[in-house]
Design a protein around this motif. Sequence first.
Motif, PDB file in Angstrom:
ATOM      1  N   GLY A 103       0.813  -1.217   0.000  1.00 38.75           N
ATOM      2  CA  GLY A 103       0.000   0.000   0.000  1.00 38.75           C
ATOM      3  C   GLY A 103       0.839   1.256   0.000  1.00 38.75           C
ATOM      4  O   GLY A 103       0.547   2.218  -0.717  1.00 38.75           O
ATOM      5  N   GLY A 104       1.895   1.267   0.783  1.00 41.71           N
ATOM      6  CA  GLY A 104       2.768   2.438   0.829  1.00 41.71           C
ATOM      7  C   GLY A 104       3.497   2.654  -0.479  1.00 41.71           C
ATOM      8  O   GLY A 104       3.554   3.771  -1.012  1.00 41.71           O
ATOM      9  N   CYS A 105       4.045   1.588  -1.032  1.00 49.92           N
ATOM     10  CA  CYS A 105       4.800   1.669  -2.290  1.00 49.92           C
ATOM     11  C   CYS A 105       3.911   2.182  -3.415  1.00 49.92           C
ATOM     12  O   CYS A 105       4.266   3.118  -4.135  1.00 49.92           O
ATOM     13  N   ILE A 125       2.702   5.914  -2.881  1.00 47.66           N
ATOM     14  CA  ILE A 125       3.766   6.883  -3.189  1.00 47.66           C
ATOM     15  C   ILE A 125       3.830   7.093  -4.700  1.00 47.66           C
ATOM     16  O   ILE A 125       3.868   8.228  -5.183  1.00 47.66           O
ATOM     17  N   ASP A 126       3.793   5.993  -5.461  1.00 50.41           N
ATOM     18  CA  ASP A 126       3.813   6.099  -6.921  1.00 50.41           C
ATOM     19  C   ASP A 126       2.642   6.926  -7.440  1.00 50.41           C
ATOM     20  O   ASP A 126       2.824   7.843  -8.247  1.00 50.41           O
ATOM     21  N   VAL A 127       1.433   6.571  -7.000  1.00 54.20           N
ATOM     22  CA  VAL A 127       0.226   7.229  -7.522  1.00 54.20           C
ATOM     23  C   VAL A 127       0.247   8.725  -7.216  1.00 54.20           C
ATOM     24  O   VAL A 127       0.008   9.550  -8.095  1.00 54.20           O
ATOM     25  N   ASP A 186      -5.712  14.051  -1.184  1.00 50.34           N
ATOM     26  CA  ASP A 186      -5.664  12.848  -0.353  1.00 50.34           C
ATOM     27  C   ASP A 186      -5.626  11.623  -1.249  1.00 50.34           C
ATOM     28  O   ASP A 186      -6.165  11.627  -2.357  1.00 50.34           O
ATOM     29  N   CYS A 187      -4.978  10.602  -0.761  1.00 53.41           N
ATOM     30  CA  CYS A 187      -4.935   9.316  -1.463  1.00 53.41           C
ATOM     31  C   CYS A 187      -4.909   8.227  -0.404  1.00 53.41           C
ATOM     32  O   CYS A 187      -4.031   8.219   0.460  1.00 53.41           O
ATOM     33  N   LYS A 188      -5.881   7.361  -0.464  1.00 54.59           N
ATOM     34  CA  LYS A 188      -5.950   6.242   0.476  1.00 54.59           C
ATOM     35  C   LYS A 188      -5.984   4.957  -0.334  1.00 54.59           C
ATOM     36  O   LYS A 188      -6.691   4.864  -1.340  1.00 54.59           O
ATOM     37  N   ALA A 189      -5.225   3.974   0.092  1.00 52.59           N
ATOM     38  CA  ALA A 189      -5.272   2.645  -0.515  1.00 52.59           C
ATOM     39  C   ALA A 189      -5.903   1.703   0.504  1.00 52.59           C
ATOM     40  O   ALA A 189      -5.407   1.566   1.622  1.00 52.59           O
ATOM     41  N   VAL A 190      -7.007   1.088   0.112  1.00 51.27           N
ATOM     42  CA  VAL A 190      -7.676   0.095   0.951  1.00 51.27           C
ATOM     43  C   VAL A 190      -7.354  -1.263   0.323  1.00 51.27           C
ATOM     44  O   VAL A 190      -7.708  -1.518  -0.831  1.00 51.27           O
ATOM     45  N   HIS A 208      -7.644  -0.915  -3.648  1.00 55.64           N
ATOM     46  CA  HIS A 208      -8.636   0.078  -4.050  1.00 55.64           C
ATOM     47  C   HIS A 208      -8.137   1.447  -3.619  1.00 55.64           C
ATOM     48  O   HIS A 208      -7.952   1.696  -2.420  1.00 55.64           O
ATOM     49  N   PHE A 209      -7.885   2.321  -4.591  1.00 56.10           N
ATOM     50  CA  PHE A 209      -7.427   3.669  -4.299  1.00 56.10           C
ATOM     51  C   PHE A 209      -8.617   4.608  -4.208  1.00 56.10           C
ATOM     52  O   PHE A 209      -9.515   4.564  -5.055  1.00 56.10           O
TER      53      PHE A 209
END
Length: 140
Positions: free
Chosen positions: A51-53, A56-58, A71-75, A94-95
């Motif tokens: 999720g972190g990797c 960061i890319d997105v 904001d950007c959250k990855a679930v 899911h971003f």
Amino acid sequence: VLMKVEVDWKGGKAFEAIADSGHKVMMDASTAVGGENRGSRPMELLLMGLGGCSSIDVTMMLQKSRQDVSDCKAVIEAERADAIPAVFTSIHVHFIVTGKGLSEKHVARAVQLSAEKYCSASIMLAKAVEITHDYEIIEI
């Protein structure tokens, strides 16, 4: 490029990992197998790293394309095998990307490029497990 992490036993089923960067992470087994819940499970950390990797890319790609992302959250949801080893059998990322006037084309491309070209964690894990990605955009 060599990376080094030291994992130091802290008693019971708990271990502290110390990375080259100096950051520390506590790990422990679940109480079901004798752990004391003193830290994250190692398999949870694999998903956190993914999720972190990818996040960061997105976010970097969206910022480079001058998208007003706030904001950007990855679930991340993962299924595990019932047998030992309890490997991941599927992972879904899911971003949820929030911002002003975000281009769906840019968000879709950032998610795709992260998954297929830039995210080392995602690309490495994809060699062993099916990983899917999708996104939603929240306009503010």
